[in-house]
Design a protein around this motif. Structure first.
Motif, PDB file in Angstrom:
ATOM      1  N   LYS A 160     -14.981   3.646  -4.222  1.00 26.95           N
ATOM      2  CA  LYS A 160     -13.929   3.081  -5.068  1.00 26.95           C
ATOM      3  C   LYS A 160     -14.494   2.634  -6.408  1.00 26.95           C
ATOM      4  O   LYS A 160     -15.455   1.870  -6.461  1.00 26.95           O
ATOM      5  CB  LYS A 160     -13.300   1.861  -4.383  1.00 26.95           C
ATOM      6  CG  LYS A 160     -12.183   2.227  -3.428  1.00 26.95           C
ATOM      7  CD  LYS A 160     -11.676   1.026  -2.685  1.00 26.95           C
ATOM      8  CE  LYS A 160     -10.750   0.167  -3.525  1.00 26.95           C
ATOM      9  NZ  LYS A 160     -10.069  -0.839  -2.699  1.00 26.95           N
TER      10      LYS A 160
ATOM     11  N   ASN B 148     -14.218   0.667 -10.157  1.00 30.23           N
ATOM     12  CA  ASN B 148     -13.483  -0.457 -10.728  1.00 30.23           C
ATOM     13  C   ASN B 148     -12.541   0.085 -11.799  1.00 30.23           C
ATOM     14  O   ASN B 148     -12.499   1.280 -12.053  1.00 30.23           O
ATOM     15  CB  ASN B 148     -14.443  -1.520 -11.290  1.00 30.23           C
ATOM     16  CG  ASN B 148     -15.194  -1.005 -12.515  1.00 30.23           C
ATOM     17  OD1 ASN B 148     -15.109   0.183 -12.860  1.00 30.23           O
ATOM     18  ND2 ASN B 148     -15.920  -1.885 -13.161  1.00 30.23           N
ATOM     19  N   PHE B 149     -11.805  -0.792 -12.412  1.00 27.28           N
ATOM     20  CA  PHE B 149     -10.767  -0.330 -13.338  1.00 27.28           C
ATOM     21  C   PHE B 149     -11.335   0.462 -14.507  1.00 27.28           C
ATOM     22  O   PHE B 149     -10.785   1.462 -14.929  1.00 27.28           O
ATOM     23  CB  PHE B 149      -9.977  -1.541 -13.843  1.00 27.28           C
ATOM     24  CG  PHE B 149      -8.839  -1.143 -14.719  1.00 27.28           C
ATOM     25  CD1 PHE B 149      -8.852  -1.414 -16.085  1.00 27.28           C
ATOM     26  CD2 PHE B 149      -7.745  -0.455 -14.196  1.00 27.28           C
ATOM     27  CE1 PHE B 149      -7.794  -1.031 -16.894  1.00 27.28           C
ATOM     28  CE2 PHE B 149      -6.701  -0.066 -15.007  1.00 27.28           C
ATOM     29  CZ  PHE B 149      -6.718  -0.359 -16.362  1.00 27.28           C
ATOM     30  N   LEU B 150     -12.494   0.018 -14.986  1.00 31.86           N
ATOM     31  CA  LEU B 150     -13.077   0.677 -16.152  1.00 31.86           C
ATOM     32  C   LEU B 150     -13.828   1.939 -15.796  1.00 31.86           C
ATOM     33  O   LEU B 150     -14.227   2.693 -16.665  1.00 31.86           O
ATOM     34  CB  LEU B 150     -14.048  -0.282 -16.858  1.00 31.86           C
ATOM     35  CG  LEU B 150     -13.391  -1.449 -17.579  1.00 31.86           C
ATOM     36  CD1 LEU B 150     -14.471  -2.397 -18.105  1.00 31.86           C
ATOM     37  CD2 LEU B 150     -12.537  -0.947 -18.739  1.00 31.86           C
ATOM     38  N   GLY B 151     -14.049   2.129 -14.487  1.00 31.08           N
ATOM     39  CA  GLY B 151     -14.816   3.297 -14.101  1.00 31.08           C
ATOM     40  C   GLY B 151     -16.294   3.143 -14.400  1.00 31.08           C
ATOM     41  O   GLY B 151     -17.030   4.112 -14.554  1.00 31.08           O
TER      42      GLY B 151
ATOM     43  N   ARG C 193      -5.465   9.661  -5.606  1.00 30.00           N
ATOM     44  CA  ARG C 193      -4.922   8.749  -6.617  1.00 30.00           C
ATOM     45  C   ARG C 193      -3.928   7.796  -6.003  1.00 30.00           C
ATOM     46  O   ARG C 193      -2.987   8.193  -5.357  1.00 30.00           O
ATOM     47  CB  ARG C 193      -4.229   9.550  -7.726  1.00 30.00           C
ATOM     48  CG  ARG C 193      -5.191   9.890  -8.841  1.00 30.00           C
ATOM     49  CD  ARG C 193      -4.599  10.806  -9.884  1.00 30.00           C
ATOM     50  NE  ARG C 193      -5.651  11.369 -10.697  1.00 30.00           N
ATOM     51  CZ  ARG C 193      -6.422  12.393 -10.358  1.00 30.00           C
ATOM     52  NH1 ARG C 193      -6.221  13.006  -9.215  1.00 30.00           N
ATOM     53  NH2 ARG C 193      -7.376  12.821 -11.164  1.00 30.00           N
TER      54      ARG C 193
ATOM     55  N   ALA D 176      -2.922   3.254 -10.338  1.00 29.90           N
ATOM     56  CA  ALA D 176      -3.696   3.655 -11.515  1.00 29.90           C
ATOM     57  C   ALA D 176      -5.119   4.044 -11.158  1.00 29.90           C
ATOM     58  O   ALA D 176      -5.884   4.471 -12.001  1.00 29.90           O
ATOM     59  CB  ALA D 176      -3.698   2.508 -12.514  1.00 29.90           C
ATOM     60  N   ARG D 177      -5.459   3.869  -9.877  1.00 31.23           N
ATOM     61  CA  ARG D 177      -6.862   4.040  -9.539  1.00 31.23           C
ATOM     62  C   ARG D 177      -7.099   5.285  -8.720  1.00 31.23           C
ATOM     63  O   ARG D 177      -6.260   5.706  -7.934  1.00 31.23           O
ATOM     64  CB  ARG D 177      -7.328   2.836  -8.708  1.00 31.23           C
ATOM     65  CG  ARG D 177      -7.255   1.578  -9.483  1.00 31.23           C
ATOM     66  CD  ARG D 177      -8.637   1.098  -9.846  1.00 31.23           C
ATOM     67  NE  ARG D 177      -8.695  -0.332  -9.603  1.00 31.23           N
ATOM     68  CZ  ARG D 177      -9.370  -0.858  -8.632  1.00 31.23           C
ATOM     69  NH1 ARG D 177     -10.074  -0.105  -7.823  1.00 31.23           N
ATOM     70  NH2 ARG D 177      -9.361  -2.153  -8.457  1.00 31.23           N
ATOM     71  N   THR D 178      -8.271   5.834  -8.931  1.00 30.90           N
ATOM     72  CA  THR D 178      -8.642   6.932  -8.041  1.00 30.90           C
ATOM     73  C   THR D 178      -9.724   6.426  -7.108  1.00 30.90           C
ATOM     74  O   THR D 178     -10.454   5.496  -7.428  1.00 30.90           O
ATOM     75  CB  THR D 178      -9.234   8.122  -8.818  1.00 30.90           C
ATOM     76  OG1 THR D 178     -10.388   7.661  -9.520  1.00 30.90           O
ATOM     77  CG2 THR D 178      -8.233   8.694  -9.790  1.00 30.90           C
ATOM     78  N   SER D 179      -9.811   7.027  -5.935  1.00 27.61           N
ATOM     79  CA  SER D 179     -10.954   6.761  -5.087  1.00 27.61           C
ATOM     80  C   SER D 179     -11.298   8.074  -4.404  1.00 27.61           C
ATOM     81  O   SER D 179     -10.511   9.021  -4.419  1.00 27.61           O
ATOM     82  CB  SER D 179     -10.641   5.667  -4.063  1.00 27.61           C
ATOM     83  OG  SER D 179      -9.682   6.121  -3.155  1.00 27.61           O
TER      84      SER D 179
ATOM     85  N   ASP E  90     -16.678  10.870 -11.753  1.00 23.95           N
ATOM     86  CA  ASP E  90     -15.516  10.042 -12.035  1.00 23.95           C
ATOM     87  C   ASP E  90     -15.681   9.048 -13.164  1.00 23.95           C
ATOM     88  O   ASP E  90     -14.859   8.182 -13.354  1.00 23.95           O
ATOM     89  CB  ASP E  90     -15.094   9.284 -10.769  1.00 23.95           C
ATOM     90  CG  ASP E  90     -13.662   8.798 -10.869  1.00 23.95           C
ATOM     91  OD1 ASP E  90     -13.406   7.634 -10.509  1.00 23.95           O
ATOM     92  OD2 ASP E  90     -12.815   9.577 -11.347  1.00 23.95           O
TER      93      ASP E  90
ATOM     94  N   LYS F  83     -15.518   7.206 -16.541  1.00 22.99           N
ATOM     95  CA  LYS F  83     -14.414   7.249 -17.497  1.00 22.99           C
ATOM     96  C   LYS F  83     -14.909   7.379 -18.928  1.00 22.99           C
ATOM     97  O   LYS F  83     -16.090   7.222 -19.200  1.00 22.99           O
ATOM     98  CB  LYS F  83     -13.599   5.954 -17.376  1.00 22.99           C
ATOM     99  CG  LYS F  83     -12.958   5.769 -16.030  1.00 22.99           C
ATOM    100  CD  LYS F  83     -11.813   6.747 -15.852  1.00 22.99           C
ATOM    101  CE  LYS F  83     -11.073   6.518 -14.566  1.00 22.99           C
ATOM    102  NZ  LYS F  83     -11.903   6.772 -13.398  1.00 22.99           N
TER     103      LYS F  83
END
Lengths: 185, 422
Positions: free
Chosen positions: B199, B201-204, B171, B174-177, B416, B418
Motif C-alpha cells: 500500500k 501513501n497518498f503521495l506515493g 484501485r 483515490a488510492r492504488t494498492s 507505482d 508518483k
C-alpha cells in the motif's frame, strides 16, 4: 527340509573349487550361493565371518522368489568384479574403455532385472536388499521406484502404488493449492 | 464421542473413503507430527489408538515402505528434479499421503540451504547467500497485472516458465494498492491464495508491505485502529491477517528530476545482524497458510490493554499489525549510480542482467551501522537488483536475507511511484 546336519562339517561347502554358502528362504527353500557373491551382502558377510553357518543361513524375511533374484544379482556382480580384477589390461590401467563398457553393461543388466519385476516383486526386492544390506541392489531398485513416479500426478502415484489418500479434507485443500501452484496449467 | 460413532467411522474407513469428511466439531487426531500449527489440538482420546491404524490397514504395502527406504526414493526424486517444471515431481510426492508428505518435507531443504524453490513456502524463505535467485517480471498493462517467474528471462515459448507470484494493481477510491497472490487470476483478500499486499501513501513516496502471515521470530504489535471490517477467515484454523513487514520510501535528491531517486527499505521483520557471517534470517517452514508453531505474544500497549497471548492453536484472532524483530531491523538502500561523462547518463553495473535504461532500475545493498562490524564485502553485496530488459519485461535478482515475496513487493513499488517522485 534342512540338509542333514552331519553332512556339512566344514564351515562352507566347496563346489567346483568355489566356496558356497547355503541360504534358506522364509518358505523353507534352500539356495546355494558362492561365497564371493554372498560378500556383496554386508549382512551375510558378517554372518559368514562370524562362523556358525554349518547348517545354512536362514533368512526368515526373504521369500524364495525374492531370494532367487538376490542371488542372481550378487552372482552377476561378483563375477563382474572378479573379471575386472583378473583383467591384466585393467591392472595396467590402460583400458579404461573396457571397464567403462563393462560397467555400462552391468547397469543395463541391472535395469533389465528390475524392469522385469512385478510391483509386488519389486517391493519385496527393495526390502530384501535393505535387510541384507546390498548397496548396489538397493540403489537399482530405489532408482526404479523413483523412475516409476516420473511425470505422475499424486493421484496417479497413488494408483500405481495402491496408496490411500489419508489426508483430512483441510489438508487436502492445502495440498491442492500447493499442487495447483506447482503444476500451474 | 460415542462408541457407536467410533465404529461408524472405522467402518467408513474400511469402505475406502479416501478423503475423510469432517463432521461438525472435530477433525482428525491421526498422525500429528507433520502438521504443527495447522489445527487446534482437537483430541479424540478414544480414537488415538485407532486413528493411526485405521487407514493404514487399508493402505497397500507401498504406503508402509520402511521410512528409510521411502526417504531414499524421495531423496532421489529431489536430487534428480532440480529445476522447474520437473521439480513439480517433488511437490507431487508430498501430496500422495501423510507418510510421503512427512518424508518429502524432511528431504527438501530450505531455499537458503539448497538454492531450490520447491513449495510455495519457499517464496517466503530467504534466498541463498552465495548467489542470487534470478527471476523476471512480466507486466501486463491491460489488466494491471505483474507476474513473477523463475528464470533468467522469458523462454522462447513460455511454457517452461515457472510462475512464482502474481500481483495486481487495484484501485480503491483515490488510492492504488497491489495485491499479491499465488495465482494470476485470483486477487481476493479472503482467498486461500492471498499472500500479501503493498500500500502506498497518498503521495506515493512511502509504501508498506504486508504479509498475510507473520514471519517467524517476530513480535506483532497490534493496530490500534478499530477494524473497518472483520477479515474473513478461510477456516477457523487459518487466520489471515496483514502484517506490516517492511516500509519502502522514495526521496528525490538535490538533483530532483535530473537525478536518480533515493530508495530506502526498512525490513521490520529481518534483523540487521543476520547478514553477518553465520547470521540467520527468519525462515518459515510450515505452509504458506499456517502460522509457525511459535507462540508470539503481543506486548502490553501504552494504553494498558492486556497482553494477548495467542498461538497456532488460537482459532479466531484477527491478526494484524506491525511484525518486527526484537533487534535493529535491516535497512536497504539503493546503490548510487555514477555519472558517466562520456555516455552522459547515470550508470550502475547490473552485470548484464539489465539492458534498458529506466528510472525503475535499482540495486539495493545493506546500509549498516558501523558499530555492527559487518565486513565490507558483505555490505557490497547487491541483495536485490531490478531492471528493464524489454518492453514490459524486467529482471529481478534477489538473495539472502530477502525472500521472493519481499523482493517482489519491493520491486512493485518501483512501478507505482508518483510524479512527485519523478
Amino acid at each position: 527340509m534342512a540338509a542333514e546336519k552331519g553332512e556339512k562339517g566344514a564351515a562352507a561347502k566347496e563346489v567346483a573349487g568355489e566356496r558356497m554358502v547355503t541360504l534358506e528362504s522364509s518358505d523353507g527353500e534352500e539356495f546355494h550361493m558362492s561365497e564371493a557373491a554372498a560378500q556383496l551382502s554386508t549382512l551375510l558377510r558378517h554372518v559368514i565371518e562370524g562362523g556358525g553357518i554349518d547348517n545354512g543361513i536362514p533368512l526368515p524375511k526373504v521369500a524364495a522368489r525374492t531370494l532367487e533374484k538376490v542371488i542372481m544379482y550378487c552372482e552377476k556382480h561378483a563375477k563382474a568384479a572378479a573379471k575386472s580384477d583378473s583383467d591384466p589390461s585393467a591392472a595396467a590401467g590402460s583400458s579404461s574403455d573396457n571397464t567403462a563398457a563393462a560397467s555400462e553393461d552391468l547397469e543395463k543388466w541391472d535395469r533389465k532385472l528390475v524392469n522385469g519385476l512385478s510391483q509386488d516383486a519389486l517391493f519385496d526386492l527393495i526390502v530384501a536388499a535393505d535387510y541384507l544390506v546390498i548397496d548396489g541392489l538397493l540403489d537399482a531398485t530405489c532408482r526404479k521406484v523413483a523412475d516409476m513416479m516420473k511425470g505422475k500426478t499424486p493421484d496417479e502415484i497413488r494408483k500405481i502404488f495402491n496408496i490411500l489418500n489419508d489426508f483430512t479434507k483441510e489438508e487436502e485443500e492445502e495440498m491442492r493449492r500447493e499442487y495447483a501452484w506447482a503444476f500451474d496449467d | 464421542m460415542s462408541l457407536k460413532s467410533i465404529v461408524r467411522e472405522l467402518k467408513e474407513m474400511r469402505d475406502g473413503i479416501g478423503s475423510m469428511s469432517r463432521r461438525a466439531g472435530h477433525g482428525r487426531a491421526g498422525s500429528r507430527h507433520s502438521w504443527p500449527g495447522l489445527w487446534a489440538e482437537q483430541q479424540q482420546p478414544q480414537r488415538q489408538g485407532q486413528g493411526q491404524e485405521g487407514p493404514q490397514q487399508q493402505q497397500g504395502r507401498w504406503a508402509n515402505l520402511p521410512p528409510e527406504l521411502l526417504l531414499d526414493v524421495i531423496q532421489r526424486v529431489e536430487d534428480s528434479e532440480a529445476t522447474w517444471p520437473a521439480r513439480r515431481q517433488v511437490v507431487a510426492c508430498a501430496a500422495v499421503c501423510r507418510s510421503w508428505r512427512e518424508v518429502t518435507k524432511e528431504v527438501v531443504k530450505t531455499l537458503q540451504e539448497c538454492g531450490r524453490i520447491t513449495f510455495p513456502i519457499s517464496l517466503k524463505q530467504p534466498g541463498p547467500r552465495e548467489h542470487p535467485v534470478q527471476c523476471f517480471v512480466r507486466r501486463d498493462r491491460a489488466s494491471s497485472t505483474y507476474l513473477l517467474y523463475l528464470g533468467l528471462s522469458p523462454s522462447l515459448h513460455g511454457e517452461n516458465d515457472k510462475l512464482l507470484l502474481a500481483a495486481r494493481k487495484v484501485r480503491r477510491a483515490a488510492r492504488t494498492s497491489f495485491v499479491i497472490s499465488l495465482v494470476p487470476d485470483d486477487f481476493s483478500h479472503s482467498s486461500s491464495t492471498y499472500v500479501g499486499k503493498l500500500k502506498p501513501n497518498f503521495l506515493g513516496t512511502k509504501f508498506t508491505i504486508f504479509d498475510s502471515q507473520p514471519p517467524p521470530e517476530t513480535v506483532v504489535l497490534p493496530n490500534n485502529r478499530p477494524r473497518k471490517r472483520q477479515s474473513k477467515q478461510v477456516s477457523p484454523r487459518l487466520p489471515l491477517g496483514n502484517y506490516n513487514v517492511a516500509t519502502v520510501t522514495y526521496e528525490l535528491t538535490v538533483l530532483r528530476n535530473r537525478g536518480p531517486r533515493r530508495m530506502q527499505c526498512t525490513m521490520h521483520s529481518i534483523p540487521a545482524l543476520c547478514i553477518q557471517e553465520g547470521g540467520k534470517a527468519p525462515t518459515p517452514t510450515g505452509t504458506i497458510h499456517s502460522l509457525d508453531e511459535q507462540v508470539f505474544t503481543l506486548p502490553t500497549n501504552k494504553g494498558n490493554e492486556p497482553a494477548t497471548e495467542f498461538s497456532s492453536t488460537s482459532l479466531s484472532a484477527d491478526l494484524s499489525g506491525l511484525a518486527c524483530t526484537n533487534e535493529a531491523p535491516l535497512i536497504l538502500k539503493n546503490k548510487a549510480p555514477r555519472w558517466h561523462e562520456q555516455l552522459q547518463c547515470w550508470c550502475l553495473n547490473f552485470r548484464g542482467r539489465v539492458t534498458v535504461a529506466s528510472v525503475k532500475n535499482f540495486q539495493l545493498v545493506a546500509s549498516v551501522d558501523p558499530s555492527l562490524n559487518i565486513p565490507a564485502a558483505e555490505q557490497e553485496k547487491v541483495i536485490l537488483q531490478f531492471g528493464k530488459i524489454g518492453k514490459d519485461i524486467f529482471t529481478m535478482d534477489y538473495r539472502y536475507p530477502l525472500s521472493a515475496f519481499q523482493a517482489f513487493a519491493i520491486c512493485l513499488t518501483s512501478f507505482d511511484t508518483k510524479p512527485a517522485c519523478e
